[in-house]
Design an enzyme around this catalytic site. Structure first.
Site, PDB file in Angstrom:
ATOM      1  N   LYS A  22       0.836  -1.214   0.000  1.00 34.96           N
ATOM      2  CA  LYS A  22       0.000   0.000   0.000  1.00 34.96           C
ATOM      3  C   LYS A  22       0.862   1.252   0.000  1.00 34.96           C
ATOM      4  CE  LYS A  22      -1.745   1.665   4.070  1.00 34.96           C
ATOM      5  NZ  LYS A  22      -1.477   3.100   4.185  1.00 34.96           N
ATOM      6  N   ASN A  23       1.882   1.266   0.859  1.00 32.03           N
ATOM      7  CA  ASN A  23       2.661   2.504   1.012  1.00 32.03           C
ATOM      8  C   ASN A  23       3.596   2.774  -0.165  1.00 32.03           C
ATOM      9  OD1 ASN A  23       1.349   2.968   3.346  1.00 32.03           O
ATOM     10  ND2 ASN A  23       3.071   2.569   4.723  1.00 32.03           N
ATOM     11  N   CYS A 116      -5.459   7.923   9.184  1.00 32.85           N
ATOM     12  CA  CYS A 116      -5.688   7.415  10.540  1.00 32.85           C
ATOM     13  C   CYS A 116      -5.294   8.445  11.581  1.00 32.85           C
ATOM     14  CB  CYS A 116      -4.830   6.170  10.769  1.00 32.85           C
ATOM     15  SG  CYS A 116      -5.447   4.711   9.954  1.00 32.85           S
ATOM     16  N   ARG A 121       0.668  14.214  13.190  1.00 29.81           N
ATOM     17  CA  ARG A 121       0.920  14.086  11.752  1.00 29.81           C
ATOM     18  C   ARG A 121       0.944  15.438  11.043  1.00 29.81           C
ATOM     19  NH1 ARG A 121      -1.268   8.361   9.561  1.00 29.81           N
ATOM     20  NH2 ARG A 121       0.663   8.571   8.427  1.00 29.81           N
ATOM     21  N   ASP A 305       4.520   0.724  12.059  1.00 27.65           N
ATOM     22  CA  ASP A 305       3.321   0.080  11.511  1.00 27.65           C
ATOM     23  C   ASP A 305       3.157  -1.374  11.967  1.00 27.65           C
ATOM     24  OD1 ASP A 305       2.638   2.408  10.273  1.00 27.65           O
ATOM     25  OD2 ASP A 305       3.114   1.766   8.240  1.00 27.65           O
ATOM     26  N   ARG A 397      -8.591  -0.419   4.932  1.00 23.36           N
ATOM     27  CA  ARG A 397      -7.721   0.548   4.264  1.00 23.36           C
ATOM     28  C   ARG A 397      -6.437  -0.115   3.769  1.00 23.36           C
ATOM     29  NH1 ARG A 397      -5.927   5.244   7.539  1.00 23.36           N
ATOM     30  NH2 ARG A 397      -4.717   5.252   5.651  1.00 23.36           N
TER      31      ARG A 397
END
Ligand code: UD1
Length: 416
Positions: A22-23, A116, A121, A305, A397
């Site tokens: 995903k990243n 999230c 952030r 993560d 997600r």
């Protein structure tokens, strides 16, 4: 509202294939708008973050087809440079589009990103770096407004090695004449993948994977077909699940080097981990001895993560362990939910002390972020009785069909 219902206690046995990360995929999709030609990304998982990025790109005028695991992006008609709040709030990665939009349209208007809730952030490092490239930026009414009529190459030192800021600055500087140097940049495998993707399109970038990246401006990029790196966090989640539940699990399509920090931790338990090329086989007898200390760090350190998932494992290990979260300040939110299952966890700031209990007991819990949600499912897999994990849209997600994958390993999990 969808939820997972889990009857814990089964060992995990079987094999899974890991899909694209995903990243990596999200910044690669953002990077695709740097060309008018067709980009094809292979091995993309069906996850909602990819759907959100597709919605954002379609809002910019891109035409996108999903065919099996391929995402085919045609940006020849992409003519808009604004991402409204309704789309940006779905996905923090929408911020990568700042760099891409500036490179393509010389201007951009992007609403503050969502994603999230795992801490403050901020995006100050992105903004400072873009300003050093001569980009004019105003922050107005929840929007970041940029234009790059006077963009110039620069020598930029990041305050800290932010993954997103490194990617954004690579994307913003691809077409800027001269040599842009980004120092103290992130070294994550996804950065190396973005460099490889852009260079295959015709960019001139070197240094990704080290702390200094050099981008030499080019005039044009072309379309390509590309397979992103495998998802190291999804792979890590299944390895931790197998370590906790016991059993034999084989993962294929993995790059073991990308999760060497986790493998090194697992090798301190009684699990046996065998690596052969792109395969990892883990054998576990279940309940492990506690890992004494785990500190999250920038790559190649232990990834933030995987912190929630390893915490779930520590709740049922023998002994006491300490987790220090150095990257995101509120990433211990899931601890309160793990406690509902009977975990013994004390949190003080960025430090969690986990005293392993003999067993967790099934209860109703709710996800509040992607990785925390996955850790609740792992805890449910070892808990006695039935657990219900609510708000699983967070898990969707980043994990494709988590319940189906776990069922393949013999777990008793269903989605309602
Ligand atoms: C990316 C990953 C995310 C992962 C994180 C850290 C994607 C889509 N997401 O997120 O899964 O958890 O890396 O490995 O790739 N920071 C600032 N100012 C900034 C930017 C960041 O202070 O302008 C801080 C953040 O608050 C955080 C740290 O830097 O404490 C790391 O953040 P960053 O590396 O930017 O993470 P993301 O790119 O958002």
């Amino acid at each position: 509202m969808k939820e997972y219902i889990i009857n814990g206690g089964q060992p995990l046995d079987g094999a899974l294939e890991i899909k694209g990360a995903k990243n990596s995929i999200l910044p690669l999709m953002a990077a695709s708008i740097l060309t008018d030609e067709i980009t094809v990304l292979h091995n993309c998982p069906n996850i909602s973050d990819v759907d959100s990025m597709i919605n954002i790109l379609e809002g910019l005028g891109s035409k996108i087809i999903r065919s099996g695991r391929d995402v085919i992006i045609d940006n020849s008609m992409t003519d808009k440079s604004e991402i409204p709040a309704s789309l940006a709030k779905e996905l923090r990665s929408s911020v990568f589009l700042l760099g891409s939009l500036l490179s393509r349209h010389k201007k951009a208007k992007v609403a503050y990103p969502g994603g999230c809730d795992i801490g403050l952030r901020p995006i100050d490092i992105h903004i400072t770096g873009l300003r050093e490239l001569g980009i004019e930026i105003q922050e107005q009414g929840g929007y970041i407004l940029c234009n790059c009529l006077n963009a110039k190459s620069a020598d930029i030192v990041l305050d800290l090695p932010s993954v997103g800021a490194t990617e954004n600055l690579m994307l913003a500087s691809v077409f800027i004449k001269g040599k842009t140097v980004i120092r103290n940049c992130a070294k994550e495998p996804e950065i190396v993948d973005l460099q490889k993707f852009l260079n295959t399109m015709g960019a001139k970038i070197r240094g990704a994977g080290s702390s200094v990246i050099v981008v030499e401006g080019v005039d044009k990029l072309h379309g390509i077909e590309y397979t992103p790196i495998p998802d190291r966090i999804v792979a890590g989640t299944y390895l931790i699940a197998a370590a906790m539940c016991g059993g034999n699990v084989e993962l294929s399509g993995v790059n073991p080097e990308h999760i060497s920090s986790l493998i090194s931790k697992l090798s301190k338990t009684t699990c046996k981990v065998h690596i052969k090329n792109d395969r990892i086989l883990i054998r576990s007898k279940g309940r492990q001895k506690s890992l004494e200390c785990i500190e999250t760090m920038y790559y190649p350190g232990f990834p933030t993560d995987l912190q929630s998932q390893i915490m779930a494992m520590q709740t049922v290990s023998r002994g006491t362990s300490v987790i220090v979260e150095n990257i995101f300040e509120t990433r211990f939110k899931t601890a309160s939910q793990l406690k509902k299952l009977g975990a013994d966890i004390t949190i003080k700031g960025r430090v969690a002390v986990i005293r392993g209990v003999k067993e967790l007991i099934g209860a109703e819990v709710a996800a509040s972020d992607l990785r925390g949600g996955a850790s609740l499912v792992l805890a449910g897999l070892v808990a006695k009785g039935t657990s219900i994990v609510k708000d699983i849209h967070y898990i969707d997600r980043g994990y494709e069909d988590l319940s189906v994958e776990l069922q393949k390993l013999g777990a008793n999990v269903r989605r309602t």
